[in-house]
Design a protein around this motif. Structure first.
Motif, PDB file in Angstrom:
ATOM      1  N   LEU A 275     113.154  82.983  -9.568  1.00 13.75           N
ATOM      2  CA  LEU A 275     114.139  83.963 -10.041  1.00 13.75           C
ATOM      3  C   LEU A 275     115.547  83.566  -9.605  1.00 13.75           C
ATOM      4  O   LEU A 275     116.498  83.637 -10.397  1.00 13.75           O
TER       5      LEU A 275
ATOM      6  N   GLY B 266     106.191  87.552  -4.579  1.00 10.45           N
ATOM      7  CA  GLY B 266     106.003  86.426  -3.668  1.00 10.45           C
ATOM      8  C   GLY B 266     107.277  85.598  -3.488  1.00 10.45           C
ATOM      9  O   GLY B 266     108.153  85.586  -4.358  1.00 10.45           O
TER      10      GLY B 266
ATOM     11  N   PHE C  84     113.712  92.588  -7.753  1.00 14.02           N
ATOM     12  CA  PHE C  84     112.392  91.958  -7.810  1.00 14.02           C
ATOM     13  C   PHE C  84     111.659  92.158  -6.489  1.00 14.02           C
ATOM     14  O   PHE C  84     112.238  91.977  -5.421  1.00 14.02           O
ATOM     15  N   THR C  85     110.388  92.496  -6.561  1.00 10.97           N
ATOM     16  CA  THR C  85     109.516  92.444  -5.391  1.00 10.97           C
ATOM     17  C   THR C  85     108.308  91.608  -5.759  1.00 10.97           C
ATOM     18  O   THR C  85     107.678  91.843  -6.802  1.00 10.97           O
TER      19      THR C  85
ATOM     20  N   CYS D  95     103.075  94.417   2.101  1.00  9.74           N
ATOM     21  CA  CYS D  95     104.025  93.438   2.637  1.00  9.74           C
ATOM     22  C   CYS D  95     104.373  93.742   4.082  1.00  9.74           C
ATOM     23  O   CYS D  95     104.805  92.856   4.811  1.00  9.74           O
TER      24      CYS D  95
ATOM     25  N   PHE E  91      98.103  87.691   2.945  1.00  6.36           N
ATOM     26  CA  PHE E  91      98.169  88.930   2.164  1.00  6.36           C
ATOM     27  C   PHE E  91      96.775  89.498   1.885  1.00  6.36           C
ATOM     28  O   PHE E  91      96.472  89.955   0.786  1.00  6.36           O
TER      29      PHE E  91
ATOM     30  N   SER F 246     111.854  86.112   3.589  1.00  7.70           N
ATOM     31  CA  SER F 246     111.348  87.415   3.132  1.00  7.70           C
ATOM     32  C   SER F 246     112.297  88.117   2.178  1.00  7.70           C
ATOM     33  O   SER F 246     111.984  89.208   1.705  1.00  7.70           O
TER      34      SER F 246
ATOM     35  N   PHE G 190     115.924  98.765   3.649  1.00 10.26           N
ATOM     36  CA  PHE G 190     114.581  98.179   3.594  1.00 10.26           C
ATOM     37  C   PHE G 190     114.674  96.772   3.012  1.00 10.26           C
ATOM     38  O   PHE G 190     115.139  96.589   1.886  1.00 10.26           O
TER      39      PHE G 190
ATOM     40  N   LEU H 172     110.200  89.868   7.604  1.00  7.95           N
ATOM     41  CA  LEU H 172     110.252  91.175   6.945  1.00  7.95           C
ATOM     42  C   LEU H 172     110.157  92.309   7.972  1.00  7.95           C
ATOM     43  O   LEU H 172     111.139  92.936   8.312  1.00  7.95           O
TER      44      LEU H 172
ATOM     45  N   GLY I 136     108.156  88.345 -17.728  1.00  4.98           N
ATOM     46  CA  GLY I 136     109.042  88.481 -16.558  1.00  4.98           C
ATOM     47  C   GLY I 136     110.213  87.517 -16.652  1.00  4.98           C
ATOM     48  O   GLY I 136     111.378  87.905 -16.456  1.00  4.98           O
TER      49      GLY I 136
HETATM   50  P1  NAD Z   1     104.175  87.594  -7.746  1.00  5.80           P
HETATM   51  O1  NAD Z   1     105.434  86.961  -7.259  1.00  5.80           O
HETATM   52  O2  NAD Z   1     103.094  86.745  -8.247  1.00  5.80           O
HETATM   53  O3  NAD Z   1     104.491  88.625  -8.926  1.00  5.80           O
HETATM   54  C1  NAD Z   1     105.383  89.708  -8.776  1.00  5.80           C
HETATM   55  C2  NAD Z   1     105.892  90.120 -10.145  1.00  5.80           C
HETATM   56  O4  NAD Z   1     106.690  89.065 -10.664  1.00  5.80           O
HETATM   57  C3  NAD Z   1     104.785  90.357 -11.183  1.00  5.80           C
HETATM   58  O5  NAD Z   1     105.173  91.435 -12.008  1.00  5.80           O
HETATM   59  C4  NAD Z   1     104.779  89.061 -11.960  1.00  5.80           C
HETATM   60  O6  NAD Z   1     104.306  89.203 -13.269  1.00  5.80           O
HETATM   61  C5  NAD Z   1     106.254  88.703 -11.954  1.00  5.80           C
HETATM   62  N1  NAD Z   1     106.567  87.291 -12.159  1.00  5.80           N
HETATM   63  C6  NAD Z   1     105.816  86.201 -11.888  1.00  5.80           C
HETATM   64  N2  NAD Z   1     106.466  85.084 -12.258  1.00  5.80           N
HETATM   65  C7  NAD Z   1     107.666  85.462 -12.754  1.00  5.80           C
HETATM   66  C8  NAD Z   1     108.787  84.769 -13.273  1.00  5.80           C
HETATM   67  N3  NAD Z   1     108.814  83.437 -13.380  1.00  5.80           N
HETATM   68  N4  NAD Z   1     109.857  85.481 -13.678  1.00  5.80           N
HETATM   69  C9  NAD Z   1     109.860  86.826 -13.581  1.00  5.80           C
HETATM   70  N5  NAD Z   1     108.822  87.544 -13.109  1.00  5.80           N
HETATM   71  C10 NAD Z   1     107.740  86.866 -12.683  1.00  5.80           C
HETATM   72  O7  NAD Z   1     103.691  88.512  -6.540  1.00  5.80           O
HETATM   73  P2  NAD Z   1     102.341  89.358  -6.469  1.00  5.80           P
HETATM   74  O8  NAD Z   1     101.212  88.424  -6.212  1.00  5.80           O
HETATM   75  O9  NAD Z   1     102.286  90.309  -7.602  1.00  5.80           O
HETATM   76  O10 NAD Z   1     102.621  90.246  -5.161  1.00  5.80           O
HETATM   77  C11 NAD Z   1     102.325  89.840  -3.871  1.00  5.80           C
HETATM   78  C12 NAD Z   1     103.569  89.355  -3.160  1.00  5.80           C
HETATM   79  O11 NAD Z   1     104.546  90.393  -3.153  1.00  5.80           O
HETATM   80  C13 NAD Z   1     103.324  89.031  -1.712  1.00  5.80           C
HETATM   81  O12 NAD Z   1     103.984  87.830  -1.410  1.00  5.80           O
HETATM   82  C14 NAD Z   1     103.959  90.186  -0.966  1.00  5.80           C
HETATM   83  O13 NAD Z   1     104.392  89.911   0.335  1.00  5.80           O
HETATM   84  C15 NAD Z   1     105.103  90.505  -1.847  1.00  5.80           C
HETATM   85  N6  NAD Z   1     105.581  91.856  -1.610  1.00  5.80           N
HETATM   86  C16 NAD Z   1     106.776  92.012  -0.971  1.00  5.80           C
HETATM   87  C17 NAD Z   1     107.251  93.287  -0.704  1.00  5.80           C
HETATM   88  C18 NAD Z   1     108.566  93.509  -0.022  1.00  5.80           C
HETATM   89  O14 NAD Z   1     109.052  94.619  -0.034  1.00  5.80           O
HETATM   90  N7  NAD Z   1     109.175  92.493   0.563  1.00  5.80           N
HETATM   91  C19 NAD Z   1     106.499  94.395  -1.105  1.00  5.80           C
HETATM   92  C20 NAD Z   1     105.279  94.184  -1.735  1.00  5.80           C
HETATM   93  C21 NAD Z   1     104.829  92.905  -1.997  1.00  5.80           C
END
Ligand code: NAD
Length: 479
Positions: free
Chosen positions: A233, A226, A223-224, A281, A385, A455, A449, A411, A209
């Motif tokens: 990022l 945490g 990106f979607t 989310c 979550f 958020s 959206f 959000l 990533g």
């Molecule tokens: P995460 O941030 O751990 O990972 C998300 C993605 O980012 C994964 O593909 C991961 O491999 C990648 N990633 C991790 N570190 C990275 C880096 N340094 N550089 C680039 N990519 C990297 O999130 P998660 O645990 O997979 O998902 C849950 C989170 O997503 C929750 O916080 C939730 O609220 C959020 N979410 C938000 C929405 C929205 O629309 N706002 C929708 C769904 C989920």
């Protein structure tokens, strides 16, 4: 079984030869492996995307529409296979995969395939002197990175507008739920998507990533995930002046006034609290109830939460399957312990559910309802979550707003009342990108959206996504 990267139209392992285990959360067993990709794989994907860009960006919207629809057709044909794969990878109930995740993935692709046909740009006339018209041109190579909670649903929500607008894509699904991304690669090959237009690289966030975000040829990243990852990022991309769309975490309030339609409010709150185990989310995790109906609402919510069936994700009668991973269940349980330390009362749930036989190693948890916590405590401030909601009473509209807005996130939100003026007033002042009045998760793909505060930054959906994935160029003609 070994999942492969999809680069330049072909399936490959990681160049390093490394593999990562992929777990089935319903039984805790490793059932496949994914490529442990790194910067070298991302480099190959970017080169393929760059080579494909001139033809893809100029082939015309009708051709892009045609191929994207073909991909959507194949998703529809394989709905059952994809739904089974999604549930196996994520632990979610098969009914959710069948009726929400996969149909929505198909809809995302069809929606943007069609949207691009209607996408216009502005013209500004300077009377008697000049005319300006704006071109909205594809950016080039863009990155799409998505999380595990709605795997194919969110992956396609990004990829579809990027491709429809004429970009070539380097995408990474979550390492926890890679399978439907892999199946999508096969579908794209079968649909005749030209090589290099979409490249899917599997692997860890900080490695594969990060390599996408750092790559100088990738000009925009959607990106979607945490909020803390979003910060990384933003830090990485800002000095490179990349376009960023960040859809991050939430701590969404449900504001329930005493004059609501009680049955609608309570049944929808059960869904908005526990759908997909609270791992959406948009799930509401803080429920604010006007005092006259607090006890009645609380008791009914608890009664219905207890009735939800936690079980085998592949049983059509299951409401809640397993959580996505061992670590995630531990995190959620940690928050329940914290809630108790902070003085809360767990009214129901929050216990690991032990299923018999093959499923005994799965990550099941009963849905929890907590009361008695102040708004400022960590349980009410941080994103859990998982299948956990907290309840608090309120006395006035002003107080409800202060409670709802008293977090760092913004959000989504829901407001339950039969007073239309109040609904409009509260909607205007609530700090959230999305407000649902007397409903939840009613989604029109044309609407903006995204979230405010921690958020996220930017909006997806409809024209917003097509604008994100294009550069505006103004052309001025003096006459
Ligand atoms: P995460 O941030 O751990 O990972 C998300 C993605 O980012 C994964 O593909 C991961 O491999 C990648 N990633 C991790 N570190 C990275 C880096 N340094 N550089 C680039 N990519 C990297 O999130 P998660 O645990 O997979 O998902 C849950 C989170 O997503 C929750 O916080 C939730 O609220 C959020 N979410 C938000 C929405 C929205 O629309 N706002 C929708 C769904 C989920």
């Amino acid at each position: 079984m070994q999942i492969q990267n999809y680069i330049n139209g072909q399936l490959h392992p990681a160049q390093s030869g490394g593999w990562l285990d992929n777990f089935n959360p319903s039984n805790g067993q490793v059932y496949s492996q994914i490529p442990d990709s790194d910067a070298a794989d991302v480099q190959a994907a970017v080169e393929a995307a760059e080579a494909a860009f001139p033809a893809w960006s100029t082939c015309g919207v009708n051709e892009r529409y045609r191929i994207l629809h073909r991909i959507a057709d194949l998703i529809r044909e394989r709905l059952e296979e994809l739904a089974q794969a999604e549930s196996k990878d994520s632990g979610k109930a098969i009914t959710t995969s069948r009726t929400v995740d996969i149909p929505r993935a198909e809809a995302n692709i069809r929606f943007f395939a069609t949207a691009i046909l209607h996408f216009g740009s502005e013209s500004h006339q300077m009377e008697g002197m000049a005319v300006n018209y704006t071109l909205r041109q594809p950016i080039g190579v863009v990155g799409c990175i998505s999380p595990w909670n709605l795997p194919l649903y969110l992956f396609t929500w990004k990829i579809a507008p990027a491709l429809a607008a004429g970009n070539c894509v380097v995408a990474k699904p979550s390492e926890l739920t890679p399978m439907t991304g892999f199946l999508l690669s096969k579908i794209c090959i079968e649909a005749g998507l030209p090589a290099g237009v979409l490249n899917i690289v599997h692997g860890l966030g900080p490695k594969a990533g990060q390599a996408i975000v750092e790559h100088p040829k990738i000009k925009a990243v959607s990106f979607t995930g945490g909020t803390s990852t979003g910060r990384i990022l933003a830090r990485t991309a800002a000095p490179m002046f990349k376009k960023l769309s960040l859809e991050l975490g939430g701590k969404n309030p449900n504001v329930i006034f005493a004059d609501c339609n009680f049955e609608e409010a309570v049944s929808t709150t059960v869904r908005s609290s526990f759908a997909n185990n609270g791992q959406i989310c948009l799930c509401g995790s803080r429920v604010y109830i006007e005092r006259p109906i607090y006890e009645k609402f609380r008791d009914e919510l608890v009664r219905r939460a207890k009735n939800l069936k936690v079980g085998d994700p592949f049983d059509a009668g299951t409401d809640l399957g397993s959580l996505v991973s061992k670590q995630h269940r531990e995190k959620v349980q940690g928050y329940l312990a914290l809630a108790r330390e902070e003085g809360g009362t767990v009214l129901c749930g929050g216990e690991p559910v032990e299923l018999p036989g093959e499923l005994s190693g799965g990550y099941y948890l009963s849905p929890a309802v907590v009361e008695g916590l102040p708004n400022a405590c960590r349980t009410n401030q941080e994103e859990i979550f998982g299948p956990v909601v907290t309840l608090q009473p309120f006395d006035t509209e002003e107080e409800a707003l202060a409670l709802a807005n008293g977090v760092e996130y913004g959000l989504a939100s829901t407001i339950w009342t039969s007073d239309i003026s109040r609904a409009a007033r509260v909607a205007e002042r609530i700090q959230a990108g999305i407000v649902w009045i007397n409903c939840w998760m009613v989604r029109d793909l044309r609407t903006p959206f995204g979230g405010v505060k921690n958020s996220g930054v930017g909006r997806e959906g409809g024209t917003e996504a097509l604008r994100f994935f294009t550069e505006a160029k103004n052309v001025c003609i003096k006459y």
